[in-house]
Design an enzyme around this catalytic site. Structure first.
Site, PDB file in Angstrom:
ATOM      1  N   THR A 142       0.815  -1.154   0.066  1.00  0.00           N
ATOM      2  CA  THR A 142      -0.103   0.026  -0.074  1.00  0.00           C
ATOM      3  C   THR A 142       0.979   1.282   0.108  1.00  0.00           C
ATOM      4  OG1 THR A 142      -1.494   1.249   1.570  1.00  0.00           O
ATOM      5  CG2 THR A 142      -0.263  -0.434   2.605  1.00  0.00           C
ATOM      6  N   ASP A 143       0.362   2.390  -0.603  1.00  0.00           N
ATOM      7  CA  ASP A 143       0.960   3.622  -0.528  1.00  0.00           C
ATOM      8  C   ASP A 143       1.168   4.063   0.834  1.00  0.00           C
ATOM      9  OD1 ASP A 143      -1.724   4.448  -0.021  1.00  0.00           O
ATOM     10  OD2 ASP A 143      -1.584   5.898  -1.830  1.00  0.00           O
ATOM     11  N   GLU A 144       0.137   3.635   1.972  1.00  0.00           N
ATOM     12  CA  GLU A 144       0.429   3.892   3.212  1.00  0.00           C
ATOM     13  C   GLU A 144       1.688   3.782   3.839  1.00  0.00           C
ATOM     14  OE1 GLU A 144      -3.212   3.480   5.518  1.00  0.00           O
ATOM     15  OE2 GLU A 144      -4.251   3.415   3.743  1.00  0.00           O
ATOM     16  N   TYR A 168      -1.320  -0.405  11.025  1.00  0.00           N
ATOM     17  CA  TYR A 168      -1.729  -1.129   9.789  1.00  0.00           C
ATOM     18  C   TYR A 168      -0.536  -0.734   8.820  1.00  0.00           C
ATOM     19  CZ  TYR A 168      -3.192  -1.638   4.675  1.00  0.00           C
ATOM     20  OH  TYR A 168      -3.343  -1.799   3.664  1.00  0.00           O
ATOM     21  N   LYS A 172       2.336  -3.540   7.326  1.00  0.00           N
ATOM     22  CA  LYS A 172       2.464  -3.649   5.817  1.00  0.00           C
ATOM     23  C   LYS A 172       4.234  -3.445   5.339  1.00  0.00           C
ATOM     24  CE  LYS A 172      -0.155  -4.752   2.982  1.00  0.00           C
ATOM     25  NZ  LYS A 172      -0.444  -6.071   2.477  1.00  0.00           N
TER      26      LYS A 172
END
Ligand code: NAD
Length: 355
Positions: A142-144, A168, A172
């Protein structure tokens, strides 16, 4: 190379189920084994049509296995089974994926997202040994993992420092580092994708877009965090799935690819767009206490995947959003049974009980 027998983990979730459907429809020579633990957000009804058309009584190109990515024995058994041609690619979609739940229960996220990925990698390393030229491990990230941007910052590129802010995104990022290490240490042929926010059919109604659609349809208050000025980049799930397929087959081993929609929108504007499509009043909007550690803005630079692999987003946001709203209004039988669980989490979050 073209991968032909995929182990898709988390294929009963939102993006995984869309990926399974799309790949089987577009590739008659591809088989998929879908491994999913069927957690609260998964439902096999998302793939009922696929199971009928491609399951054992259909084309025989799809099987579902209920199980956990942390179960090394099960993974090894699946990877070593050659009764239907050996698996040559693992795509790891399985994860706990909702930031609000990670605030309520961070360790659950570490357990599946980090430990689960480690177990998968280790099984892959052993089962793919001697076949690294013909196998792939793709981590759906994810870009997060990059953390947050300020309003005027340039977009994240693949070399931006990872500064995850939530349990989260940190889980990741941890998983990604393990993926990288298995490539550098053992030569496992890995690929990693970092995508922005997805929308489309079959998304569990706790995430922003289906949450707003389902509540607006029932004329319920629409909770919007803070002042609604957080910015997200939105990509239609079908575009994401096409990008993953392209990276899997044509991406350079060991590389990371950003995937995004070039569609940045304030959360409050996204809610207003949905209300306009549904013809519901903006008076339903209710601002609630901001999420802990709420990232202000995400945006990814996608020139690497565009230039190297020729992928570009194809679904325009307004069209994709209108289609998505229509899908939810036409498919209430899919999401009605899922509402109970989503409401329980909402109550915990919006009554100040952060658990
Ligand atoms: N939704 C997005 O906007 C988005 C954006 C970028 C990346 N991603 C990533 O894409 C992947 C899929 O996201 P999603 O939105 O479809 O999530 P989702 O929550 O809808 O689906 C996750 C799936 O993983 C399964 N799962 C959870 N723990 C498991 C375990 N231990 N073993 C086996 N299966 C397990 C769940 O049952 C579920 O079917 C995730 O890795 C997520 O981090 C999502």
């Amino acid at each position: 190379m073209k991968c032909q027998h995929l182990l898709v983990t988390g294929g009963a979730g939102f993006i995984g189920s869309n990926f399974v459907r799309q790949v089987l429809a577009n590739n008659e020579d591809v088989r998929i084994t879908n491994l999913d633990a069927l957690t609260y957000c998964a439902t096999l009804t998302s793939l009922a049509d696929v199971a009928k058309e491609h399951g054992p009584d259909g084309s025989g190109r799809y099987i579902f296995v209920e199980g956990d990515i942390r179960d090394g024995e099960l993974i090894t058994r699946l990877l070593e089974d050659d009764s239907n041609g050996r698996i040559d690619a693992i795509l790891n979609f399985a994860a706990w994926s909702h930031v609000d739940r990670a605030i309520l229960n961070p360790l659950e996220f570490v357990d599946t997202n980090v430990t689960g990925t480690a177990v998968l990698l280790d099984c892959a390393r052993k089962a793919f040994e001697g076949r690294f030229d013909e196998t792939r491990f793709l981590q759906v990230s994810t870009d997060e993992v990059y953390g947050a941007l300020q309003a005027d910052d340039p977009e994240f590129t693949e070399t931006t420092l990872l500064e995850p802010n939530s349990p989260y995104s940190a889980s990741k990022a941890g998983a990604e580092q393990l993926v990288r290490s298995y490539n550098r240490t053992f030569g496992l042929p890995v690929l990693t994708t970092r995508c922005s926010n997805n929308y489309g059919p079959y998304q569990f109604p706790e995430k922003l877009i289906p949450l707003i659609i389902s509540r607006a349809m029932a004329d319920k208050p629409l909770p919007v965090y803070g002042d609604g000025k957080n910015i997200r980049d939105w990509l239609h799930v079908e575009d994401h799935c096409q990008a993953i397929w392209r990276v899997l087959n044509d991406g350079r081993v060991g590389e990371i690819y950003n995937i995004g929609g070039n569609s940045e929108v304030y959360n409050i504007d996204m809610v207003k767009k949905i209300l306009a499509i549904l013809d519901k009043p903006e008076s339903l909007i209710t601002f609630v206490t901001d999420r802990l550690g709420h990232d202000l803005r995400y945006a990814v630079n996608i020139s690497k995947i565009e230039n190297e692999l020729g992928w570009t987003p194809s679904v325009d946001l307004d069209t994709g959003l209108t289609d998505t709203v229509r899908w939810y209004t036409d498919n209430t039988e899919w999401w009605f049974p899922l509402l109970g669980e989503s409401e329980t989490t909402m109550k915990k979050l919006y009554t100040g009980n952060k658990g």
